[in-house]
Design an enzyme around this catalytic site. Structure first.
Site, mmCIF file in Angstrom:
data_model
loop_
_atom_site.group_PDB
_atom_site.id
_atom_site.type_symbol
_atom_site.label_atom_id
_atom_site.label_comp_id
_atom_site.label_asym_id
_atom_site.label_seq_id
_atom_site.Cartn_x
_atom_site.Cartn_y
_atom_site.Cartn_z
ATOM 1 N N GLU A 50 0.830 -1.215 0.000
ATOM 2 C CA GLU A 50 0.000 0.000 0.000
ATOM 3 C C GLU A 50 0.858 1.256 0.000
ATOM 4 O O GLU A 50 2.083 1.210 0.189
ATOM 5 C CB GLU A 50 -0.936 -0.035 1.222
ATOM 6 C CG GLU A 50 -1.895 -1.212 1.127
ATOM 7 C CD GLU A 50 -2.995 -1.205 2.168
ATOM 8 O OE1 GLU A 50 -2.881 -0.486 3.186
ATOM 9 O OE2 GLU A 50 -3.984 -1.932 1.948
ATOM 10 N N CYS A 59 -1.869 -4.362 -5.739
ATOM 11 C CA CYS A 59 -2.472 -5.577 -5.186
ATOM 12 C C CYS A 59 -1.478 -6.739 -5.251
ATOM 13 O O CYS A 59 -0.530 -6.733 -6.054
ATOM 14 C CB CYS A 59 -3.694 -5.985 -5.995
ATOM 15 S SG CYS A 59 -5.067 -4.838 -5.931
ATOM 16 N N GLU A 61 -1.874 -9.664 -6.514
ATOM 17 C CA GLU A 61 -1.853 -10.362 -7.807
ATOM 18 C C GLU A 61 -0.931 -9.656 -8.790
ATOM 19 O O GLU A 61 -0.158 -10.289 -9.513
ATOM 20 C CB GLU A 61 -3.271 -10.405 -8.404
ATOM 21 C CG GLU A 61 -4.270 -11.184 -7.570
ATOM 22 C CD GLU A 61 -4.991 -10.344 -6.522
ATOM 23 O OE1 GLU A 61 -4.392 -9.393 -5.979
ATOM 24 O OE2 GLU A 61 -6.161 -10.649 -6.242
ATOM 25 N N CYS A 94 -9.435 -8.042 -8.060
ATOM 26 C CA CYS A 94 -10.122 -6.826 -8.490
ATOM 27 C C CYS A 94 -10.085 -6.709 -10.019
ATOM 28 O O CYS A 94 -9.336 -7.416 -10.700
ATOM 29 C CB CYS A 94 -9.501 -5.590 -7.832
ATOM 30 S SG CYS A 94 -7.954 -5.051 -8.575
ATOM 31 N N CYS A 97 -6.648 -6.100 -11.600
ATOM 32 C CA CYS A 97 -5.780 -7.286 -11.617
ATOM 33 C C CYS A 97 -6.217 -8.270 -12.694
ATOM 34 O O CYS A 97 -5.384 -8.879 -13.363
ATOM 35 C CB CYS A 97 -5.757 -7.955 -10.247
ATOM 36 S SG CYS A 97 -4.789 -7.001 -9.069
#
Ligand code: THU
Length: 137
Positions: A50, A59, A61, A94, A97
């Site tokens: 983050e 993320c 992934e 998401c 991704c």
């Protein structure tokens, strides 16, 4: 679905769970890990990283994918993905991704992820219909 055995998916899931231990998520506290099975036999993991400027968060992934290409080159193909989190919540990949995975993944690859109704396995093409049809030439 490409034939990754259930035991292989479970191993991938365990590696994703372990990767989530390294999560840098001081803002959400949501600790995610991803493990990519490559057709070469290699497995590459990633976790979410983050940022104080929230939109710059990456993320798990996509972190794993960038790592896989960096390590093994642009010819990699992904034959399976497992996603896990340490929060006991659903974490399907998401939309961003899914779009990024589309560059390197086999449409039939199983995606193993925690959903609202328990851990689910879906093919990539069910998660992103027409994912391989966007072409520039
Ligand atoms: N996150 C992932 O890393 N992967 C997912 O599949 C769902 C969301 C991260 C991004 C952010 O750091 C946190 O989880 C909350 O959305």
């Amino acid at each position: 679905m490409t034939n990754l055995a259930q035991t292989e998916l479970e191993k991938l899931f365990e590696l994703a769970r372990q990767a989530a231990q390294h999560s840098y998520s001081p803002y959400s506290g949501f600790r995610v890990g991803a493990a990519l099975q490559l057709t070469s036999g290699e497995i590459v993991t990633g976790t979410n990283v983050e940022n104080v400027s929230f939109g710059l968060t990456i993320c798990a992934e996509r972190a794993a994918l960038v790592r896989a290409v960096s390590q093994f080159g642009p010819e990699i193909r992904i034959s399976g993905v497992a996603i896990a989190n340490r929060n006991g919540l659903a974490s399907p990949p998401c939309g961003a991704c899914r779009q990024v995975l589309a560059e390197f993944i086999l449409p039939d690859a199983p995606i193993f992820f925690p959903a609202a109704d328990g851990v689910r396995t879906m093919t990539f093409s069910d998660l992103l219909p027409l994912g391989s049809e966007m072409k520039l030439k």
